[in-house]
Design a protein around this motif. Structure first.
Motif, PDB file in Angstrom:
ATOM      1  N   CYS A 261       0.828  -1.197   0.000  1.00  0.00           N
ATOM      2  CA  CYS A 261       0.000   0.000   0.000  1.00  0.00           C
ATOM      3  C   CYS A 261       0.868   1.255   0.000  1.00  0.00           C
ATOM      4  N   ILE A 262       0.479   2.233  -0.822  1.00  0.00           N
ATOM      5  CA  ILE A 262       1.117   3.543  -0.826  1.00  0.00           C
ATOM      6  C   ILE A 262       0.060   4.550  -0.411  1.00  0.00           C
ATOM      7  N   ILE A 263       0.428   5.419   0.514  1.00  0.00           N
ATOM      8  CA  ILE A 263      -0.489   6.459   0.972  1.00  0.00           C
ATOM      9  C   ILE A 263       0.125   7.806   0.624  1.00  0.00           C
ATOM     10  N   PHE A 264      -0.562   8.558  -0.221  1.00  0.00           N
ATOM     11  CA  PHE A 264      -0.103   9.897  -0.568  1.00  0.00           C
ATOM     12  C   PHE A 264      -0.673  10.874   0.452  1.00  0.00           C
TER      13      PHE A 264
ATOM     14  N   GLU B   8      -2.054  -0.239 -10.209  1.00  0.00           N
ATOM     15  CA  GLU B   8      -3.097  -1.243 -10.451  1.00  0.00           C
ATOM     16  C   GLU B   8      -2.491  -2.494 -11.080  1.00  0.00           C
ATOM     17  N   GLN B   9      -1.585  -2.303 -12.028  1.00  0.00           N
ATOM     18  CA  GLN B   9      -0.874  -3.426 -12.666  1.00  0.00           C
ATOM     19  C   GLN B   9      -0.119  -4.257 -11.635  1.00  0.00           C
ATOM     20  N   LYS B  10       0.497  -3.570 -10.688  1.00  0.00           N
ATOM     21  CA  LYS B  10       1.328  -4.231  -9.682  1.00  0.00           C
ATOM     22  C   LYS B  10       0.530  -4.677  -8.461  1.00  0.00           C
ATOM     23  N   GLU B  11      -0.789  -4.443  -8.493  1.00  0.00           N
ATOM     24  CA  GLU B  11      -1.693  -4.825  -7.400  1.00  0.00           C
ATOM     25  C   GLU B  11      -1.299  -4.180  -6.074  1.00  0.00           C
ATOM     26  N   ILE B  12      -0.958  -2.903  -6.130  1.00  0.00           N
ATOM     27  CA  ILE B  12      -0.605  -2.125  -4.942  1.00  0.00           C
ATOM     28  C   ILE B  12      -1.736  -1.140  -4.681  1.00  0.00           C
ATOM     29  N   SER B  13      -2.286  -1.188  -3.487  1.00  0.00           N
ATOM     30  CA  SER B  13      -3.349  -0.248  -3.116  1.00  0.00           C
ATOM     31  C   SER B  13      -2.778   1.154  -3.024  1.00  0.00           C
ATOM     32  N   ILE B  14      -3.551   2.125  -3.501  1.00  0.00           N
ATOM     33  CA  ILE B  14      -3.152   3.526  -3.420  1.00  0.00           C
ATOM     34  C   ILE B  14      -4.238   4.296  -2.672  1.00  0.00           C
ATOM     35  N   LEU B  15      -3.818   5.004  -1.629  1.00  0.00           N
ATOM     36  CA  LEU B  15      -4.730   5.831  -0.843  1.00  0.00           C
ATOM     37  C   LEU B  15      -4.222   7.260  -0.844  1.00  0.00           C
TER      38      LEU B  15
END
Length: 116
Positions: free
Chosen positions: A66-69, A84-91
């Motif tokens: 998960c990456i949180i901006f 999305e390609q790497k299946e990493i959640s972005i918040l």
């Protein structure tokens, strides 16, 4: 803690929905990806104000979920597509990094610091 819990704690908006039930144990906050690569181990969540593709590439290399901006920052669509390609959640959270890290710490998410 689950990524789903982080959303509530940080009043975060989901920009890319990965596995929100993913269990995360540690987090780090940095705008310097070189520091993340050099010093971060076993972290599941990255908090940053940097909004370029290197953030996603770094998270992928470090096996982060998960990456949180912070500070209300939002990356461009190509960055979101890569996550999305790497299946990493972005918040995205409106909080500044210090506050966001403090809220997560207060709720049980640790940073993995070797200092006791």
């Amino acid at each position: 803690m689950k990524i789903r819990d982080i959303i509530g704690i940080l009043k975060a908006e989901i920009l890319v929905e990965g596995n929100l039930d993913e269990e995360v144990k540690m987090a780090c906050g940095s705008d310097m990806m070189s520091d993340v690569l050099a010093f971060v181990k076993d972290q599941s969540v990255l908090l940053t104000g940097l909004v370029n593709p290197q953030v996603v590439r770094t998270a992928e290399m470090m096996d982060m979920h998960c990456i949180i901006f912070v500070r209300g920052k939002r990356p461009d669509q190509p960055v979101l597509n890569l996550a999305e390609q790497k299946e990493i959640s972005i918040l995205a959270t409106p909080y500044r990094m210090f506050t966001a890290c403090g809220l997560l710490f207060e709720n049980g998410l640790r940073g993995g610091c070797d200092v006791s």
